[in-house]
Structure formats: structure tokens, C-alpha cells
Write an enzyme that holds these catalytic residues in place. Structure first.
Site, mmCIF file in Angstrom:
data_model
loop_
_atom_site.group_PDB
_atom_site.id
_atom_site.type_symbol
_atom_site.label_atom_id
_atom_site.label_comp_id
_atom_site.label_asym_id
_atom_site.label_seq_id
_atom_site.Cartn_x
_atom_site.Cartn_y
_atom_site.Cartn_z
ATOM 1 C CE LYS A 113 -4.247 -2.032 1.654
ATOM 2 N NZ LYS A 113 -3.848 -3.464 1.807
HETATM 3 C C1 LIG Z 1 -4.490 -4.494 1.163
HETATM 4 C C2 LIG Z 1 -3.784 -5.813 1.129
HETATM 5 C C3 LIG Z 1 -4.198 -6.864 0.276
HETATM 6 C C4 LIG Z 1 -5.435 -6.762 -0.590
HETATM 7 O O1 LIG Z 1 -5.301 -5.842 -1.647
HETATM 8 P P1 LIG Z 1 -6.614 -5.317 -2.430
HETATM 9 O O2 LIG Z 1 -6.106 -4.247 -3.323
HETATM 10 O O3 LIG Z 1 -7.546 -4.815 -1.376
HETATM 11 O O4 LIG Z 1 -7.182 -6.477 -3.175
HETATM 12 C C5 LIG Z 1 -3.446 -8.031 0.268
HETATM 13 N N1 LIG Z 1 -2.366 -8.186 1.060
HETATM 14 C C6 LIG Z 1 -1.938 -7.210 1.890
HETATM 15 C C7 LIG Z 1 -0.759 -7.461 2.747
HETATM 16 C C8 LIG Z 1 -2.625 -5.993 1.956
HETATM 17 O O5 LIG Z 1 -2.193 -5.037 2.788
#
Ligand SMILES: *Cc1c(COP(=O)(O)O)cnc(C)c1O
Length: 469
Positions: A113
Site C-alpha cells: 500500500k
Molecule cells: C491491502 C492488502 C491486500 C489486498 O489488496 P486489495 O487491493 O484490497 O485487493 C493483500 N495483502 C496485503 C498485505 C494488503 O495489505
């Protein structure tokens, strides 16, 4: 200048700047680019030797052109990705012949993220300064989004950020990643309640922003914000170019919650990158797997798992894919979404349209036992410790792979140190914190504990944001 349209066809077209500052469209839809930029194979091939930041500029600029100055964008990108803990920014780790993990956890909070939220913070600061406006970011988190959003916006003069987390229900590393960040614009609120209550209060606040008395607007930092998807497209190009793309096609397996990260892969393909297969890997919150495999869309109650960042009942960004599957017919999609959101019935998609999605997408749901087994399996084979979310991706990559001649890349969405429970369940010791976080456990924490009461929370936000406090 790129224009953005709503998936439900009944909201004004916006510029990038407006989309950045908007959550949902006025008609309840999500914004997508009206015309998707397309690159030729020769053009993509000519980027083979570009470092991450230079490539990011090529991919992102068409989406922001006319709103963000060319050089300012490059400066922001250089700042963001130059501060990552690995010089390659998104390095590939090989785990078998033709099989890789794309490490997306070298940012400040150790999850993918950061790629989007670090840039989002800079973009917001740039746009808000020009407009001479201030905004409030409000979000609920069970971990990754909150810390990445705080790290991304801590230096933004025109943003105050309020992040709600369930008191005592996030891991210590995750809590400290939020509460030890210094900045007079950062407010951590530990709610005496669970994540769903925190999220409900955020939703209610977006729905009725009267508590801000018209002086400020709320901005969304979850993946309904288009700017997040945009930043995530880059690493599909980068990983492909590093192992022979665009001449060779690639397959990707993506640990999926809200469908944002995998939608970025779908966008990369639309923009010209040869991708043969995209695998939707979910935990037991498997609403998308049930839809893809049985053509039955049915929302079920949230389950809390050892992969909390994928614990979702509804994947909001799937609507962006449906928009294309329904030939960008906003009215048809508005109808469909009304049915899908009503939740009193099992909804099926038009079989032909679903068949088109299945040409590209496969899916798998992985339970906790299998997640832990896969962490052990890969460690025994290679000595490499996966985080549990990435392990779900690797399991799905191995079980759903169509063609072993095509490189399979699983997105490594987080560093294992963030998920102590899963690491211990798999029988491993927690790995050391990466160098920039070695003193995390000694840093001073700042957060408020508050009851799960909407009025109390909103009063707190109002008090902190009025009168130049
Ligand atoms: C947010 C997240 C996901 C999921 O990603 P999306 O874009 O919501 O599908 C998977 N793994 C981790 C570690 C995350 O922080």
C-alpha cells in the site's frame, strides 16, 4: 487532458484533480479513465532498462496530464521511491523455475500500500496547496491501510488525518507503525469496539459531513480512490520488463481483498502489457471466488483470519471490472449493482460476460491451514519466509497455473514481520525488523482511546480541525 467517468453513468465527468479529491461518484459508482492510454510493444520494449522511478513517470503521466506538471510529478516520484528500503524498489525473488515473488514490501510500512499512499500524499499536498484548501482524511483500519496512509500524509500541511483502529485488536507492530509517527496533523483513535464498528463510523461520516460545518471535506484513502490504482499499475510493467517482457507474456497471482491491486494488473494489460492470466487469490472471505467459479454472487458475513488485510465481505473495485464486462454501459451496471448490493438474493452475471472474464481471470480461496502449509512448503524448498497473504498468492499461483512455460509472478504484498500470529502458527520465529524500523518498539506512541460512539468521534475531529489547531 484525461477525463474520468463513473461506472454508473450518471455523475459528472471529472479531471484527475477532482477525482483525487473525491471518494465515490455522486451516483454511487467508482471513477475510471474515460480513455485508457495505450502503449505499443516497441514503446514498452524501449523502457526495458529504465529504473523504477523513470518507468513510473512514463506510466503515470498520461493519467495526470494537464493537472500535475511533468517535472513536479517526476520530483514526487523520485522522492517517494527513492526512500524505499531497496534500491530496485520492487525486486523479484525467484522461488522456482519460472516462478517469482514480486517484493512490494520495501516501503516505510512494509506492505504494498506504500506504493500508492506515499504518492497519494504528495499529490494531495501539491493540489491542495495550489487550491489553497485543507481536507480531512478519515479511515478505519485493521492494519495496513492506516499505517501506510499516515506515513504517506504525515508531511502534508493541508491534510489532517484521523485513523480509527479497534483497540487491542491489531498486532503490536501494526499499532506502533501508526502511533509512533510524529506529526501534528496525525490522530490515531483506538475504538473500544471492533473493526466493523470503526468502519461503520467512517462510512456514516462520509455519508453526512455536516459535523465538519462546511469548512472541510473528507477525502477517501481506500482503493476506491483512482490515484491508488494508478500507482499500482507501474509494478506490473516493471516486473515484466525485468524478465523478458513485453516479448514474453506473464501470469500474475494476486492476494486479493478489495480487488484494487489485481485491477491494476488488468489495467496494465489494457495499456498494452502482455498478461496471459490473472489469478484472484482470496482467503476464506471468498465472495469473488464463488462468483468466478459458480456464477453466484452472495455476500456473507465477514470472517476474521490470519490474513487480516484480505478480510472483506465485499470487493468494491470489482465494479470497475464489471463496467468493462458490461461494455461500459453505466445504466446496465447501475441496475446490476443495485441487485448485488441488495443482498437478499444470490445474483448471477450474464454467462457470456462471465465467460469473457474467465478467459483472463482464475480464482482460488485458501483456508488458514493451507496458508500456513504453503509458508512451510516454500521455506523448505528455498529458505524464503512468505508473509501469509503472499502465501495465499503462491498457493493459488501453483494450483491455478495454466502454462508452466510462462513466468508466474505472485505479488508479495507484505513483509512477514507484520503478521506475528501467522508466522508463529507456521512454526517460525519472527524475523528481525528491517533496518529503518529497528527501534520501533522503543519509539513513543500517541493515540486516544475512545468509545465506539459516532458523536464523540465526530466532535473530536471537529475540535481538532477548526480554528487552526
Ligand atoms: C491491502 C492488502 C491486500 C489486498 O489488496 P486489495 O487491493 O484490497 O485487493 C493483500 N495483502 C496485503 C498485505 C494488503 O495489505
Amino acid at each position: 487532458m484525461m477525463k474520468y467517468i463513473s461506472t454508473r453513468g450518471n455523475a459528472p465527468e471529472l479531471t484527475f484533480e477532482e477525482v483525487l479529491l473525491t471518494g465515490l461518484a455522486a451516483d454511487g459508482g467508482l471513477y475510471v479513465p474515460k480513455d485508457v492510454p495505450h502503449f505499443t510493444q516497441d514503446e514498452i520494449a524501449s523502457w526495458q532498462d529504465l529504473p523504477y522511478a523513470a518507468l513510473a513517470h512514463k506510466i503515470i503521466y498520461p493519467f495526470v496530464e494537464g493537472c500535475i506538471d511533468d517535472k513536479a510529478l517526476q520530483q514526487m516520484i523520485d522522492d517517494v521511491y527513492g526512500s524505499f528500503g531497496h534500491k530496485a524498489v520492487a525486486p523479484l525473488q525467484q522461488i522456482d523455475h519460472n516462478e517469482y515473488v514480486l517484493e512490494l514490501f520495501h516501503g516505510p510500512t512494509l506492505a504494498f500500500k506504500d506504493f500508492a499512499l506515499q504518492l497519494l500524499g504528495r499529490l494531495l499536498d501539491y493540489v491542495l496547496k495550489r487550491r489553497n484548501e485543507k481536507v480531512v482524511i478519515m479511515g478505519a483500519t485493521s492494519g495496513d491501510t492506516g499505517s501506510a496512509a499516515i506515513e504517506g500524509t504525515k508531511a502534508c500541511d493541508n491534510v489532517d488525518i484521523f485513523i480509527l483502529h479497534p483497540h487491542g485488536k491489531v498486532s503490536e507492530v501494526q499499532r506502533r507503525q501508526m502511533t509512533t509517527v510524529q506529526g501534528s496533523n496525525i490522530y490515531n483513535i483506538a475504538i473500544e469496539g471492533n473493526f466493523d464498528q470503526a468502519q461503520d463510523m467512517v462510512k456514516a461520516s462520509f455519508g453526512d459531513q455536516a459535523f465538519l460545518r462546511g469548512e472541510r471535506k473528507l477525502v477517501a484513502v481506500n482503493s476506491i480512490n483512482w490515484a491508488r490504482i494508478m500507482a499500482q499499475i507501474v509494478y506490473y510493467f516493471y516486473s515484466s520488463l525485468n524478465i523478458g517482457g513485453p516479448l514474453r507474456p506473464m501470469a500474475y497471482s494476486v492476494p486479493t481483498g478489495n480487488f484494487g491491486d489485481i485491477f491494476a494488473g488488468y489495467m496494465a494489460r489494457k495499456m498494452g502489457l502482455p498478461i496471459e492470466q490473472l489469478i484472484i487469490a482470496t482467503n476464506s472471505n471468498d465472495v469473488l471466488h464463488r462468483l468466478m467459479s459458480k456464477n453466484q454472487y452472495e455476500v456473507r458475513p465477514l470472517k476474521h483470519t490470519i490474513t487480516p488485510s484480505m478480510d472483506i465481505a465485499v470487493s468494491s473495485n470489482f465494479e470497475r471490472l464489471l463496467f468493462d464486462l458490461y461494455d461500459r454501459d453505466g445504466a446496465a451496471l447501475a441496475d446490476l449493482m443495485t441487485k448485488m448490493n441488495a443482498r437478499d438474493d444470490i445474483v448471477s452475471l450474464d454467462e457470456e460476460r462471465l465467460a469473457r472474464a474467465r478467459e483472463l481471470f482464475d480464482s482460488l480461496a485458501v483456508d488458514e491451514r493451507t496458508t500456513v502449509d504453503t509458508m512451510q512448503e516454500v521455506y523448505e524448498e528455498t529458505g524464503y519466509l512468505l508473509d501469509p497473504h503472499t502465501a495465499i498468492g503462491v498457493r493459488a499461483a501453483r494450483d491455478c497455473r495454466r502454462n508452466t512455460g510462462i513466468p508466474m509472478i505472485t505479488l508479495g504484498t507484505a513483509h512477514p514481520v507484520k503478521f506475528e500470529d501467522a508466522v508463529k502458527r507456521a512454526g517460525f520465529r519472527l524475523p528481525p525488523l528491517p533496518h529503518h524500523l529497528t527501534d520501533l518498539m522503543e519509539r513513543e506512541e500517541r493515540y486516544e482511546v475512545m468509545p465506539a460512539d459516532l458523536k464523540t468521534i465526530q466532535q473530536f475531529i471537529a475540535d481538532k480541525t477548526f480554528g487552526g489547531e
